[in-house]
Structures are given as structure tokens and as C-alpha cells.
Scaffold this active site. Structure first.
Site, PDB file in Angstrom:
ATOM      1  N   GLY A 196     -19.300   7.377   0.428  1.00 14.11           N
ATOM      2  CA  GLY A 196     -18.427   7.644  -0.715  1.00 14.11           C
ATOM      3  C   GLY A 196     -18.725   6.656  -1.825  1.00 14.11           C
ATOM      4  O   GLY A 196     -19.838   6.126  -1.944  1.00 14.11           O
ATOM      5  N   LYS A 207       0.868  -1.183   0.000  1.00 11.02           N
ATOM      6  CA  LYS A 207       0.000   0.000   0.000  1.00 11.02           C
ATOM      7  C   LYS A 207       0.898   1.224   0.000  1.00 11.02           C
ATOM      8  O   LYS A 207       2.005   1.193   0.542  1.00 11.02           O
ATOM      9  CB  LYS A 207      -0.864   0.000   1.265  1.00 11.02           C
ATOM     10  CG  LYS A 207      -2.080   0.871   1.174  1.00 11.02           C
ATOM     11  CD  LYS A 207      -3.288   0.108   0.692  1.00 11.02           C
ATOM     12  CE  LYS A 207      -4.504   1.001   0.629  1.00 11.02           C
ATOM     13  NZ  LYS A 207      -5.710   0.294   0.215  1.00 11.02           N
ATOM     14  N   GLY A 254     -20.365   6.492   6.065  1.00 11.52           N
ATOM     15  CA  GLY A 254     -19.516   6.792   4.910  1.00 11.52           C
ATOM     16  C   GLY A 254     -20.265   6.514   3.622  1.00 11.52           C
ATOM     17  O   GLY A 254     -20.554   5.363   3.309  1.00 11.52           O
TER      18      GLY A 254
HETATM   19  P1  NAI Z   1     -14.457   7.557  -0.420  1.00 10.23           P
HETATM   20  O1  NAI Z   1     -13.372   8.517  -0.140  1.00 10.23           O
HETATM   21  O2  NAI Z   1     -15.132   7.593  -1.749  1.00 10.23           O
HETATM   22  O3  NAI Z   1     -15.610   7.716   0.684  1.00 10.23           O
HETATM   23  C1  NAI Z   1     -15.380   7.819   2.037  1.00 10.23           C
HETATM   24  C2  NAI Z   1     -16.572   8.598   2.612  1.00 10.23           C
HETATM   25  O4  NAI Z   1     -16.508   8.535   4.038  1.00 10.23           O
HETATM   26  C3  NAI Z   1     -16.584  10.070   2.216  1.00 10.23           C
HETATM   27  O5  NAI Z   1     -17.864  10.434   1.709  1.00 10.23           O
HETATM   28  C4  NAI Z   1     -16.262  10.789   3.543  1.00 10.23           C
HETATM   29  O6  NAI Z   1     -16.884  12.065   3.643  1.00 10.23           O
HETATM   30  C5  NAI Z   1     -16.825   9.824   4.547  1.00 10.23           C
HETATM   31  N1  NAI Z   1     -16.227   9.933   5.881  1.00 10.23           N
HETATM   32  C6  NAI Z   1     -14.917  10.065   6.218  1.00 10.23           C
HETATM   33  N2  NAI Z   1     -14.779  10.110   7.552  1.00 10.23           N
HETATM   34  C7  NAI Z   1     -16.021   9.990   8.079  1.00 10.23           C
HETATM   35  C8  NAI Z   1     -16.543   9.961   9.394  1.00 10.23           C
HETATM   36  N3  NAI Z   1     -15.748  10.073  10.460  1.00 10.23           N
HETATM   37  N4  NAI Z   1     -17.866   9.838   9.553  1.00 10.23           N
HETATM   38  C9  NAI Z   1     -18.689   9.748   8.499  1.00 10.23           C
HETATM   39  N5  NAI Z   1     -18.268   9.767   7.211  1.00 10.23           N
HETATM   40  C10 NAI Z   1     -16.955   9.897   7.018  1.00 10.23           C
HETATM   41  O7  NAI Z   1     -13.872   6.105  -0.121  1.00 10.23           O
HETATM   42  P2  NAI Z   1     -14.367   4.696  -0.665  1.00 10.23           P
HETATM   43  O8  NAI Z   1     -13.634   4.357  -1.904  1.00 10.23           O
HETATM   44  O9  NAI Z   1     -15.867   4.682  -0.680  1.00 10.23           O
HETATM   45  O10 NAI Z   1     -13.831   3.702   0.456  1.00 10.23           O
HETATM   46  C11 NAI Z   1     -14.471   3.629   1.715  1.00 10.23           C
HETATM   47  C12 NAI Z   1     -13.658   2.738   2.629  1.00 10.23           C
HETATM   48  O11 NAI Z   1     -13.580   1.426   2.067  1.00 10.23           O
HETATM   49  C13 NAI Z   1     -12.211   3.179   2.862  1.00 10.23           C
HETATM   50  O12 NAI Z   1     -11.831   2.858   4.170  1.00 10.23           O
HETATM   51  C14 NAI Z   1     -11.422   2.337   1.881  1.00 10.23           C
HETATM   52  O13 NAI Z   1     -10.092   2.126   2.295  1.00 10.23           O
HETATM   53  C15 NAI Z   1     -12.207   1.048   1.927  1.00 10.23           C
HETATM   54  N6  NAI Z   1     -12.058   0.264   0.737  1.00 10.23           N
HETATM   55  C16 NAI Z   1     -12.367   0.801  -0.471  1.00 10.23           C
HETATM   56  C17 NAI Z   1     -12.220   0.047  -1.618  1.00 10.23           C
HETATM   57  C18 NAI Z   1     -12.621   0.580  -2.959  1.00 10.23           C
HETATM   58  O14 NAI Z   1     -12.742  -0.216  -3.902  1.00 10.23           O
HETATM   59  N7  NAI Z   1     -12.861   1.874  -3.101  1.00 10.23           N
HETATM   60  C19 NAI Z   1     -11.680  -1.320  -1.577  1.00 10.23           C
HETATM   61  C20 NAI Z   1     -11.469  -1.822  -0.229  1.00 10.23           C
HETATM   62  C21 NAI Z   1     -11.611  -1.036   0.871  1.00 10.23           C
END
Ligand code: NAI
Length: 357
Positions: A179, A75, A177
């Protein structure tokens, strides 16, 4: 951590001229080149970034091993100043990846979307997650939809095991979250009739979930206090500390965030309360499975007899069964699912090392 080995390489680099600082952590290449995304985040200091990179790369070793993809775990994290990265900064980072000569392949993660990944690809070939639309294949590219689908499958199976039904109609799910992954997970859950309570720091995302999925929006702190059947952490890691593990009023935890538990004690505390924790690196592997097929094709190493999209789908569908086996073994031995999942993954990795020796 139950049983472990050291990282093979950890590189912290800074380039004063461009303002780029990053950590690249290669945990293991026992199963193949290390694969894992690049995170770009505003860290309080370098130590926090290093700690994140070390934990996340170890998690990738476990995830890739259990998912059955021929990649090790790595990573990278870029220390963000809150501004969009410049092309010069990404070019410098790409050069550091080139120096690793294929030992590590990166892709999207939090803060690094397709646009940044495409920029990196102009300077290094050790990057994936660009997609294979050219080949007409639904593999690779943005991993988030595949991750969300895998999490959905894991969550559904966990409900079957703990709630006694895989019919999610009326099941109350709290999603933290919204995202790329969290929002897509909400869509799957809404389509199956689950009742959603959601939170995000970004109120626009909350409003979208209310409008599109009839969700109830709450503040982040409140989400962990309200009773739900399932908690799906899809923001950042470390959301379950000892106190939360002792009190969170849910029966299942299944979400996308990496490193959801602060430490192993949390897994034991949840287990004692009969809360079924679906280990993050088991259920969030959909994205890396898809990107793995893309890397194999990119490197001319794809040799399976089935088409790549079938290879990907089969492995993602396998998440349900992998979780079932983990839960069964944990139940039999009276230990946490996190412990069993880690042990199974490390056995695959060390078994491979012994074979190679
Ligand atoms: P992203 O950046 O698109 O979304 C994360 C969301 O969480 C954002 O909308 C942000 O505002 C929100 N957020 C952050 N801190 C917060 C809090 N304390 N309380 C409430 N909301 C909060 O990220 P994504 O791609 O959706 O990934 C989400 C999680 O899943 C991450 O931890 C990532 O490492 C993990 N992940 C993602 C993968 C992927 O394919 N994108 C694969 C495996 C794991």
C-alpha cells in the site's frame, strides 16, 4: 503487555440514519492531546473493532512518547460496510470528534485517505494530515512517505546490528503489503540494491512492484515460509503468531504495520531465536512525527527554535539511534526489544504524570 494503565475514554457510537458506527479510543493524554489516525475497515463485528481501537490507541501512546512529540495516544476506527463513506457519515463522525473537544486529533490511516480527511475537516477542526503546502513546508499531509522513510532507516539500522552491514546491496527483504507505505519502502530498498520478494492481496500492486523494482511476487502464505534476511510487514497487524515466531526464516523483522506481534510471547520466541525485532511503534513513527508538527502549527503551539521541517527530519532521523539504544539495553538485560521499548515509552508517560501531580 508488560505494565499498563487503562484507557482514559472509549466511545462507541452508532447513527442509524447515516449508517455510521465508530469507536474512538483515547488511551492517554498525559503528554498532550491524544493523536492517532482513523482506520476504516470491514470488521466481523463491533467487538473486533473495539479490540482494534484499544490496541491501536495504546500503541499510539507508546509511539508518540518515544518519538518525543507532545501528544498522547488515541485512535478511532470506523466500521465499514465495504462501500465508500458518504459525506453525511463523515459529518456525523466529525461531530463525535467535536464532542471530545480536542482531547483527540485524528488523521489518515488504512481506509481513510486524504480525500476523506479533507471531508472531515469541513466539519471539525480536530483533524490533521492535510499538509502545509500553503506555508511551503514539507510537513504533515499524507503521513505515508515519512512513515516509509522512518521504517527504511530502522530496517537499515537493524541490518547493521544483526547482519553486520548497513550496505543493503544483495540483502533479501520480504515485504508484505504494497500500500502507501509498503510501496514507498520498496522504492527506498530498491534504490539501495536490496532484493525484494513481495506480496499483496491486490495483484495489481504486486505487478507494479515487479515492474518497478524487479521484485519477485509470491502468495502471502508463501512469503513467511521462504528464507529472507529481513521481513517487513506493511499490511495489517497480528501477522506474527507463536508458530510464525518459532519458524519464520529471517534474521530481522522491521516493518510499518501496527501491532505486528499477536502477544508478548512472540517477542520472547523471536528473541530466543536471535531474530532482531524492530518494535513497530519505534520504526513506524515517521508519519505521526510529521503530522505532529502540522497539528502544533495548526493549534499555534509550535514553539521550537528550528524550522518545522527540520524538527520533523531530526526526529525521524532519530529512529536509528532510538532503535540502537533499545537493542543494546535488550541485549544487556537478556530480554526482548519489544519489552524494552514498551518500558521506555511507559516510563516517559508515567514520569510525566508524576511531574504533573
Ligand atoms: P494501505 O491500506 O495503503 O496498504 C495496506 C496494503 O496491505 C494494501 O495494499 C492491502 O491490499 C495489503 N494487505 C492487506 N492485508 C494483506 C494480507 N493479508 N496479505 C498481503 N497484503 C495485504 O496502508 P498503509 O498506509 O500502507 O499502512 C500499512 C500498515 O502500516 C498498516 O498496518 C498501518 O496501520 C501501518 N502504519 C501506517 C502509517 C502511515 O503513515 N500510513 C503510519 C504507521 C503505521
Amino acid at each position: 503487555m508488560y505494565r499498563d494503565f487503562d484507557h482514559e475514554a472509549v466511545i462507541t457510537r452508532s447513527d442509524r440514519l447515516s449508517g455510521m458506527t465508530a469507536v474512538v479510543a483515547v488511551h492517554s493524554t498525559a503528554l498532550g492531546p491524544a493523536a492517532g489516525g482513523c482506520r476504516r475497515w470491514v470488521y466481523p463485528d463491533r467487538g473486533a473493532a473495539l479490540e482494534d481501537a484499544l490496541k491501536l490507541s495504546r500503541g499510539m501512546t507508546l509511539k508518540n512518547a518515544l518519538a518525543g512529540v507532545p501528544f498522547g495516544g488515541g485512535k478511532s476506527v470506523i466500521l465499514s460496510d465495504g462501500q465508500a463513506p458518504t459525506e453525511r457519515q463523515l459529518a456525523v463522525f466529525a461531530e463525535w470528534l467535536n464532542e471530545l473537544d480536542g482531547q483527540y486529533v485524528t488523521a489518515e490511516d488504512v481506509g481513510m485517505g486524504l480525500a476523506q480527511i479533507r471531508t472531515l475537516a469541513r466539519y471539525t477542526s480536530h483533524v490533521s494530515g492535510l499538509g502545509r503546502e500553503d506555508a511551503g513546508l514539507d510537513i504533515g499531509g499524507d503521513p505515508s512517505p515519512k512513515t516509509a522513510y522512518g521504517v527504511f532507516l530502522g530496517l537499515e539500522r537493524a541490518c547493521q546490528i544483526r547482519l553486520g552491514t548497513s550496505d543493503l546491496r544483495g540483502v533479501r527483504v520480504a515485504v508484505m503489503g504494497l500500500g502507501a507505505v509498503g510501496m514507498a519502502l520498496c522504492a527506498h530498498l530498491h534504490n539501495t540494491g536490496a532484493l525484494l520478494t513481495v506480496t499483496d492481496l491486490d495483484q495489481k500492486r504486486v505487478a507494479m512492484a515487479i515492474e518497478n523494482f524487479g521484485a519477485t511476487g509470491v502468495a502471502p502464505d508463501e512469503l513467511l515460509l521462504r528464507p529472507h534476511d529481513v521481513f517487513a510487514p506493511c499490511a495489517l497487524g497480528g501477522v506474527i503468531d507463536h508458530e510464525t515466531a518459532k519458524t519464520i526464516p529471517v534474521r530481522v523483522i522491521a516493518g510499518a504495520a501496527n501491532n505486528q506481534l499477536v502477544d508478548d510471547v512472540c517477542a520472547d520466541l523471536l528473541n530466543e531465536r536471535n531474530v532482531l525485532y524492530a518494535p513497530d511503534f519505534v520504526v513506524n513513527a515517521g508519519g505521526v512525527i510529521s503530522v505532529s508538527a502540522e497539528i502544533l502549527m495548526q493549534q499555534g503551539r509550535y514553539e521550537a527554535s528550528v524550522a518545522p521541517d527540520v524538527w520533523v527530519q531530526t526526529r525521524i532521523d532519530g529512529i536509528s539511534e532510538r532503535l540502537t539504544k533499545i537493542v543494546q539495553e535488550a541485549h544487556k538485560r537478556g530480554v526482548s526489544t519489544a519489552r524494552v521499548a514498551e518500558e521506555q515509552a511507559l516510563r516517559i508517560v508515567t514520569g510525566n504524570c508524576q511531574q504533573a501531580a
